[in-house]
Enzyme design. Structure first.
Site, short mmCIF file in Angstrom:
data_model
loop_
_atom_site.label_atom_id
_atom_site.label_comp_id
_atom_site.label_asym_id
_atom_site.label_seq_id
_atom_site.Cartn_x
_atom_site.Cartn_y
_atom_site.Cartn_z
N GLU A 197 1.08 -1.07 -0.23
CA GLU A 197 -0.04 0.41 -0.27
C GLU A 197 0.89 1.20 0.21
O GLU A 197 0.18 2.17 -0.87
CB GLU A 197 -1.16 0.09 0.96
N TYR B 24 -5.84 7.38 4.00
CA TYR B 24 -6.56 5.97 2.68
C TYR B 24 -5.58 4.69 3.70
O TYR B 24 -6.02 4.00 3.28
CB TYR B 24 -6.05 6.19 1.39
N ASP C 217 -9.68 4.71 -2.73
CA ASP C 217 -8.17 5.20 -3.53
C ASP C 217 -8.97 6.33 -4.75
O ASP C 217 -10.52 6.08 -5.19
CB ASP C 217 -7.59 4.36 -3.77
#
Ligand code: SF4
Length: 340
Positions: A40, A122, A140
């Site tokens: 990520e 996020y 996203d």
């Protein structure tokens, strides 16, 4: 909403992308939070295709968070070179060290993950959902696009973000939240693409409001961005005995801590020009490269040069091995230009 969830999860069960950091749906293995976190962080501002090789190299060299935490910062920055946004790499090391101090265990809630260096809203939601199957609203750029179309949110980005988030929250399930988040990402990456969404193949086509209104391809709308300001600079190619002088940039600031060619922005100066750590006598122009940073575009001229004073701090790197120096993209391209 239940219809959207069921259709999307059923589609994901059949069509999930195979990704090196992912546990496929219907596989009972538990995702490794280290691999989820690493992927990520790498994927922020970068494509899956660009990340795959980096992810493979990182996990081969540092298979666990403890091993990454014990690595030299310079080695990690060098391995990161080319992925861009180098503050991420420095935060990666800081975060690995915090987690290693916790016995190598990542926190399992969105709130606690958010406390880690470099882990924002996020990323904390993505790790909580994907690694720990916690219900978290993961939004996203792919998800923004799918949600904007699914609910025909016509307000432009970024002002539409609260509405997108609220709609994403309504549709996120209590169970299989990690699979749902990844299903949304996959749908956005493979079917609901920014140009020409493939609505005929989409599991949500019957319930998609933008498709019904014939405006799918127009969404999400975006407020036009201002042109980035242009800056110029000069990098110096200083050779000695088949080696080139490389320096380490200061820890803070643009490309902080990275190995680089000397440039006139902070450590070298052409004759008679301003303050700097060391002086150079400039020679032939070798070319120029243009590189886009987040807030400006830089055109960097590359000049052959000689040292005009005392030996500066730095290292003489074999020119034949310049590809292994871990230069960030701007300086790797400047080196290619010098050698062209
Ligand atoms: S129907 Fe088309 S626009 Fe709507 S979510 Fe699916 S691919 Fe996207």
């Amino acid at each position: 909403m239940a219809d959207v969830r069921e259709r999307l999860l059923a589609w994901y069960d059949e069509h999930a992308r195979v990704l090196p950091w992912r546990v496929p749906p219907n596989n009972r293995a538990t995702p490794d939070p280290y691999r989820v976190w690493l992927s990520e962080v790498m994927l922020q501002q970068t494509t899956v295709a660009a990340v795959k090789d980096y992810f493979a190299r990182f996990t081969e060299r540092w298979p666990t968070v403890a091993e990454l935490a014990a690595a030299e910062e310079a080695d990690v920055l060098s391995a990161w070179a080319g992925l861009g946004y180098y503050a991420r790499a420095r935060n990666l090391i800081a975060c690995a060290r915090v987690v290693a101090d916790r016995g190598g265990l990542f926190p399992d809630s969105e709130e606690d993950l958010r406390e880690l260096p470099g882990v924002g809203a996020y990323t904390s939601a993505a790790i909580a959902a994907i690694a720990f199957d916690r219900r978290a609203v993961v939004v996203d750029a792919n998800v923004e696009r799918v949600i904007s179309r699914l609910f025909a949110i016509t307000e432009p980005l970024p002002t539409s973000r609260p509405a997108i988030r609220e709609a994403a929250d309504r549709v996120t399930p209590e169970r299989r939240a990690g699979d749902f988040a990844q299903a949304m990402m996959d749908l956005g990456a493979t079917i609901c693409t920014s140009r020409e969404p493939r609505c005929l193949l989409c599991p949500l086509s019957d319930v998609c409001e933008a498709r019904a209104m014939g405006i799918a391809g127009d969404l999400p709308r975006k407020i036009a961005k201002k042109a980035r300001p242009a800056r110029t600079g000069t990098a110096f190619w200083i050779e000695r005995d088949s080696h080139v002088l490389l320096v380490q940039r200061p820890g803070k600031g643009m490309l902080g801590g990275m190995r680089a060619l000397p440039d006139d922005g902070w450590n070298a100066r052409a004759d008679g020009n301003g303050k700097a750590e060391f002086a150079v006598r400039q020679g032939d122009p070798l070319g120029a490269v243009t590189h886009g940073f987040t807030h400006f575009t830089l055109t960097l001229s590359v000049l052959r040069a000689e040292l005009a004073g005392s030996e500066p701090e730095g290292e003489w790197w074999p020119i034949s091995q310049i590809g292994e120096a871990g230069l960030p993209t701007l300086f790797a391209r400047a080196a290619q230009t010098a050698l062209a």
